[in-house]
Design a protein around this motif. Sequence first.
Motif, PDB file in Angstrom:
ATOM      1  N   GLY A 190       0.862  -1.192   0.000  1.00 59.16           N
ATOM      2  CA  GLY A 190       0.000   0.000   0.000  1.00 59.16           C
ATOM      3  C   GLY A 190       0.893   1.235   0.000  1.00 59.16           C
ATOM      4  N   TYR A 191       0.282   2.389   0.298  1.00 60.91           N
ATOM      5  CA  TYR A 191       1.099   3.620   0.303  1.00 60.91           C
ATOM      6  C   TYR A 191       2.272   3.512   1.290  1.00 60.91           C
ATOM      7  CZ  TYR A 191      -3.059   5.952  -1.783  1.00 60.91           C
ATOM      8  OH  TYR A 191      -4.118   6.338  -2.559  1.00 60.91           O
ATOM      9  N   THR A 192       2.009   2.972   2.496  1.00 63.16           N
ATOM     10  CA  THR A 192       3.087   2.939   3.510  1.00 63.16           C
ATOM     11  C   THR A 192       4.299   2.178   2.987  1.00 63.16           C
ATOM     12  OG1 THR A 192       1.534   3.052   5.360  1.00 63.16           O
ATOM     13  CG2 THR A 192       3.701   2.157   5.844  1.00 63.16           C
ATOM     14  N   GLU A 209       3.244  -8.332  -1.410  1.00 64.08           N
ATOM     15  CA  GLU A 209       1.857  -7.846  -1.337  1.00 64.08           C
ATOM     16  C   GLU A 209       0.929  -9.022  -1.666  1.00 64.08           C
ATOM     17  OE1 GLU A 209      -0.274  -5.273  -0.612  1.00 64.08           O
ATOM     18  OE2 GLU A 209      -1.754  -6.712  -1.370  1.00 64.08           O
ATOM     19  N   MET A 210       0.005  -9.320  -0.770  1.00 61.12           N
ATOM     20  CA  MET A 210      -0.793 -10.545  -0.956  1.00 61.12           C
ATOM     21  C   MET A 210      -1.755 -10.466  -2.142  1.00 61.12           C
ATOM     22  SD  MET A 210      -3.437 -10.536   2.215  1.00 61.12           S
ATOM     23  CE  MET A 210      -4.539  -9.196   2.608  1.00 61.12           C
ATOM     24  N   ALA A 218      -6.512  -0.427   1.819  1.00 62.11           N
ATOM     25  CA  ALA A 218      -7.135   0.894   2.024  1.00 62.11           C
ATOM     26  C   ALA A 218      -6.638   1.918   1.004  1.00 62.11           C
ATOM     27  CB  ALA A 218      -6.834   1.379   3.441  1.00 62.11           C
ATOM     28  N   SER A 219      -5.389   1.772   0.561  1.00 63.44           N
ATOM     29  CA  SER A 219      -4.829   2.785  -0.348  1.00 63.44           C
ATOM     30  C   SER A 219      -5.639   2.910  -1.632  1.00 63.44           C
ATOM     31  CB  SER A 219      -3.370   2.449  -0.658  1.00 63.44           C
ATOM     32  OG  SER A 219      -2.628   2.450   0.540  1.00 63.44           O
ATOM     33  N   ASP A 240     -11.332   7.507   0.031  1.00 57.86           N
ATOM     34  CA  ASP A 240     -12.283   8.393  -0.643  1.00 57.86           C
ATOM     35  C   ASP A 240     -11.578   9.554  -1.346  1.00 57.86           C
ATOM     36  OD1 ASP A 240     -14.726   6.979   0.272  1.00 57.86           O
ATOM     37  OD2 ASP A 240     -13.862   7.458   2.210  1.00 57.86           O
ATOM     38  N   GLY A 241     -10.277   9.609  -1.183  1.00 54.12           N
ATOM     39  CA  GLY A 241      -9.483  10.532  -1.983  1.00 54.12           C
ATOM     40  C   GLY A 241      -9.348  11.937  -1.446  1.00 54.12           C
ATOM     41  N   PHE A 242      -9.677  12.153  -0.167  1.00 50.96           N
ATOM     42  CA  PHE A 242      -9.473  13.472   0.450  1.00 50.96           C
ATOM     43  C   PHE A 242      -8.031  13.530   0.961  1.00 50.96           C
ATOM     44  CE2 PHE A 242     -13.685  15.503   1.082  1.00 50.96           C
ATOM     45  CZ  PHE A 242     -14.500  14.483   0.606  1.00 50.96           C
ATOM     46  N   ALA A 291       2.414 -13.046   2.843  1.00 46.41           N
ATOM     47  CA  ALA A 291       3.388 -13.352   3.910  1.00 46.41           C
ATOM     48  C   ALA A 291       2.666 -14.187   4.953  1.00 46.41           C
ATOM     49  CB  ALA A 291       3.908 -12.063   4.524  1.00 46.41           C
ATOM     50  N   GLY A 335      -8.234   6.617   9.235  1.00 41.12           N
ATOM     51  CA  GLY A 335      -9.034   7.134   8.120  1.00 41.12           C
ATOM     52  C   GLY A 335      -8.462   8.378   7.463  1.00 41.12           C
ATOM     53  N   GLY A 390      -5.057   8.821   5.901  1.00 43.08           N
ATOM     54  CA  GLY A 390      -3.721   8.270   5.647  1.00 43.08           C
ATOM     55  C   GLY A 390      -3.088   8.660   4.329  1.00 43.08           C
ATOM     56  N   ILE A 391      -3.782   9.409   3.476  1.00 43.31           N
ATOM     57  CA  ILE A 391      -3.178   9.636   2.155  1.00 43.31           C
ATOM     58  C   ILE A 391      -1.920  10.496   2.283  1.00 43.31           C
ATOM     59  CG2 ILE A 391      -3.518  10.556  -0.172  1.00 43.31           C
ATOM     60  CD1 ILE A 391      -6.418   9.744  -0.013  1.00 43.31           C
TER      61      ILE A 391
HETATM   62  C1  LIG Z   1     -12.925   3.249   2.925  1.00 38.82           C
HETATM   63  C2  LIG Z   1     -11.722   4.094   3.250  1.00 38.82           C
HETATM   64  C3  LIG Z   1     -11.735   5.448   2.945  1.00 38.82           C
HETATM   65  C4  LIG Z   1     -10.628   6.232   3.239  1.00 38.82           C
HETATM   66  N1  LIG Z   1     -10.614   7.540   2.851  1.00 38.82           N
HETATM   67  C5  LIG Z   1      -9.523   8.305   3.074  1.00 38.82           C
HETATM   68  C6  LIG Z   1      -9.470   9.643   2.606  1.00 38.82           C
HETATM   69  O1  LIG Z   1     -10.386  10.141   1.943  1.00 38.82           O
HETATM   70  N2  LIG Z   1      -8.376  10.383   2.923  1.00 38.82           N
HETATM   71  C7  LIG Z   1      -7.321   9.863   3.627  1.00 38.82           C
HETATM   72  O2  LIG Z   1      -6.353  10.572   3.881  1.00 38.82           O
HETATM   73  N3  LIG Z   1      -7.332   8.570   4.033  1.00 38.82           N
HETATM   74  C8  LIG Z   1      -8.390   7.777   3.772  1.00 38.82           C
HETATM   75  N4  LIG Z   1      -8.408   6.475   4.176  1.00 38.82           N
HETATM   76  C9  LIG Z   1      -7.228   5.935   4.892  1.00 38.82           C
HETATM   77  C10 LIG Z   1      -6.086   5.580   3.949  1.00 38.82           C
HETATM   78  O3  LIG Z   1      -6.610   4.980   2.805  1.00 38.82           O
HETATM   79  C11 LIG Z   1      -5.141   4.618   4.656  1.00 38.82           C
HETATM   80  O4  LIG Z   1      -4.734   5.194   5.868  1.00 38.82           O
HETATM   81  C12 LIG Z   1      -3.893   4.305   3.843  1.00 38.82           C
HETATM   82  O5  LIG Z   1      -4.221   3.938   2.543  1.00 38.82           O
HETATM   83  C13 LIG Z   1      -3.113   3.214   4.527  1.00 38.82           C
HETATM   84  O6  LIG Z   1      -2.111   2.762   3.653  1.00 38.82           O
HETATM   85  P1  LIG Z   1      -1.262   1.483   4.041  1.00 38.82           P
HETATM   86  O7  LIG Z   1      -0.295   1.255   2.967  1.00 38.82           O
HETATM   87  O8  LIG Z   1      -0.716   1.657   5.417  1.00 38.82           O
HETATM   88  O9  LIG Z   1      -2.319   0.318   4.146  1.00 38.82           O
HETATM   89  P2  LIG Z   1      -3.051  -0.508   2.918  1.00 38.82           P
HETATM   90  O10 LIG Z   1      -3.305   0.352   1.761  1.00 38.82           O
HETATM   91  O11 LIG Z   1      -4.169  -1.210   3.542  1.00 38.82           O
HETATM   92  O12 LIG Z   1      -1.911  -1.501   2.504  1.00 38.82           O
HETATM   93  C14 LIG Z   1      -1.595  -2.646   3.243  1.00 38.82           C
HETATM   94  C15 LIG Z   1      -1.372  -3.768   2.243  1.00 38.82           C
HETATM   95  O13 LIG Z   1      -0.878  -4.898   2.941  1.00 38.82           O
HETATM   96  C16 LIG Z   1      -1.345  -6.051   2.272  1.00 38.82           C
HETATM   97  N5  LIG Z   1      -1.223  -7.154   3.224  1.00 38.82           N
HETATM   98  C17 LIG Z   1      -1.872  -7.317   4.394  1.00 38.82           C
HETATM   99  N6  LIG Z   1      -1.483  -8.450   4.994  1.00 38.82           N
HETATM  100  C18 LIG Z   1      -0.553  -9.012   4.187  1.00 38.82           C
HETATM  101  C19 LIG Z   1       0.213 -10.211   4.257  1.00 38.82           C
HETATM  102  N7  LIG Z   1       0.117 -11.060   5.291  1.00 38.82           N
HETATM  103  N8  LIG Z   1       1.064 -10.490   3.240  1.00 38.82           N
HETATM  104  C20 LIG Z   1       1.188  -9.645   2.182  1.00 38.82           C
HETATM  105  N9  LIG Z   1       0.471  -8.516   2.064  1.00 38.82           N
HETATM  106  C21 LIG Z   1      -0.381  -8.196   3.059  1.00 38.82           C
HETATM  107  C22 LIG Z   1      -2.773  -5.696   1.898  1.00 38.82           C
HETATM  108  O14 LIG Z   1      -3.237  -6.469   0.816  1.00 38.82           O
HETATM  109  C23 LIG Z   1      -2.648  -4.226   1.555  1.00 38.82           C
HETATM  110  O15 LIG Z   1      -2.519  -4.001   0.163  1.00 38.82           O
HETATM  111  C24 LIG Z   1      -9.498   5.654   3.884  1.00 38.82           C
HETATM  112  C25 LIG Z   1      -9.489   4.295   4.187  1.00 38.82           C
HETATM  113  C26 LIG Z   1     -10.585   3.515   3.855  1.00 38.82           C
HETATM  114  C27 LIG Z   1     -10.538   2.057   4.164  1.00 38.82           C
END
Ligand SMILES: Cc1cc2nc3c(=O)[nH]c(=O)nc-3n(C[C@H](O)[C@H](O)[C@H](O)COP(=O)(O)OP(=O)(O)OC[C@H]3O[C@@H](n4cnc5c(N)ncnc54)[C@H](O)[C@@H]3O)c2cc1C
Length: 458
Positions: A47-49, A70-71, A78-79, A83-85, A221, A389, A391-392
């Motif tokens: 994801g983004y992180t 990435e699974m 969530a990325s 909702d894109g704000f 993983a 919520g 996280g972008i």
């Molecule tokens: C419905 C919704 C609306 C949102 N709207 C907004 C918004 O408008 N503005 C904003 O700023 N933020 C918003 N957010 C929050 C933001 O999207 C998240 O905080 C951010 O995308 C988190 O990124 P991440 O990479 O940490 O997590 P993720 O994008 O969830 O990435 C984690 C990844 O890890 C992978 N993974 C998990 N377990 C495993 C494993 N065991 N092995 C391999 N891969 C694995 C998953 O498939 C996933 O792709 C929203 C979130 C949601 C759910």
Amino acid sequence: MANLSQTGPSVQAGIKHSIYWRDTEAVEPGPPLSEDVHCDVGIVGGGYTGMWTAYFLKQADPSLSIHIVEMDYAGAGASGHADGFVTPTIGHSLAGLVHGFGTERAKTAYAVVGRSMLELDRFCRKHDVDAELEPNGYFSVATSEAQLRLLRRDVDLAERIGARNSLQLLDREQARERIGSPAIHGAFKVGGALLNPHRLARGLARVVRGMGVHLHEQTLATSVTKENGKHVITTSGGRVVADRLVLGTDAYQHGFRPFRHRVKPVWSYAVVTEPLTDEQLAQVHWPDREGFVEARNFIIFGRFTADNRLLFGGGPAPYFYGRDMAESRHMRRDEATEFLRGALARYFPAWRDLRIAYSYGGCVGMTRDFVPHVGSTEDGVHYAYGYCGNGIALTHTAGKILRDLILERDSTYSNLLFVNRKERRFPVEPLSWVGAKGLTALLAFQDRHPNLIKRQLV
Ligand SMILES: Cc1cc2nc3c(=O)[nH]c(=O)nc-3n(C[C@H](O)[C@H](O)[C@H](O)COP(=O)(O)OP(=O)(O)OC[C@H]3O[C@@H](n4cnc5c(N)ncnc54)[C@H](O)[C@@H]3O)c2cc1C
């Protein structure tokens, strides 16, 4: 309100219960990992992180070898659901942050996340990532006198952290000049942007691959362990043996033992209409297309997409027993669809009969103290999760923090208020579920009766 927990005749037929954004760009996931690999940094989560961390590490030291597993596909979590704000908000709210950490630390953190917002825009332009970014910010809006009090409080807090210039309280008439909704009683504009989160994730995947990062999609993983001083990510296709390990799985992070009770997946829902015709667009005065977010515990928000659909989201955010994240069970929630359809009609009576094309949900990672946590465990595992919520922009900042923690740099980033912070844990089930039910009911009650509970609860 009627009991809407079951599908009733009011639920419109033909709604797709899948994520709208996924249909804006087709995905062909790359091949899974098929052999054992050794590297400097192994990352779980595409994801983004995970991807921003890889991006900033490669920028700092192009010789680093980095593997991400990435699974599903990069952006499937969530990325790609967001909702894109693009907001400066850290954790749940500005008020929570200032009260929890004090003005000075909140000010530094907001300045850093503000920089991330600007850099996101620059990143898209530099790398030709068409994330449909509209840098026109959004409005925080009030629909009642009680919510106006919250807006006034936020304007005061913003002044304390030095952001006064960008926040000016608009009265009912001024606000409706910007968004022609009879529901809106006042508003202030927040600097930020709207974008297509899926396209940002897919663009970022392309960019990091171009920098030489190995991104293995369709690679689950199954465990992370430490053997002979090295971190080992075991997957069905092979092992990633790494000097440094990053767990960047946000709402999924509870799947890894040290984080089991530190993060909770809470569902957030949205509906997306069919594209509006020019005639329909002309029915509501909304000249600059900013998004809006209603000031309440369970926020309600609206925005246009690039193809002129209306996206409405928010409302009650359920937690399902046992941290259940199964899309097959919860992606469709008719109760949420009807709540959001009602909200849309309240904001824009002229659009009350728009057809809803998509209705879906996704999991937000929540922490007990409503702020994200980034840091390193005693075992040398680097982590970031719990963006609550928002996280972008924050994941972009988290990528820089993780870079500095991995490269052992003492910097503004590695000293931010949510870095290596002691945190409270959620209790085991069924207490966790009961606690979530209780808190949800209390927050929803406060939203309905803001004059009965005036204290900030979260
Ligand atoms: C419905 C919704 C609306 C949102 N709207 C907004 C918004 O408008 N503005 C904003 O700023 N933020 C918003 N957010 C929050 C933001 O999207 C998240 O905080 C951010 O995308 C988190 O990124 P991440 O990479 O940490 O997590 P993720 O994008 O969830 O990435 C984690 C990844 O890890 C992978 N993974 C998990 N377990 C495993 C494993 N065991 N092995 C391999 N891969 C694995 C998953 O498939 C996933 O792709 C929203 C979130 C949601 C759910």
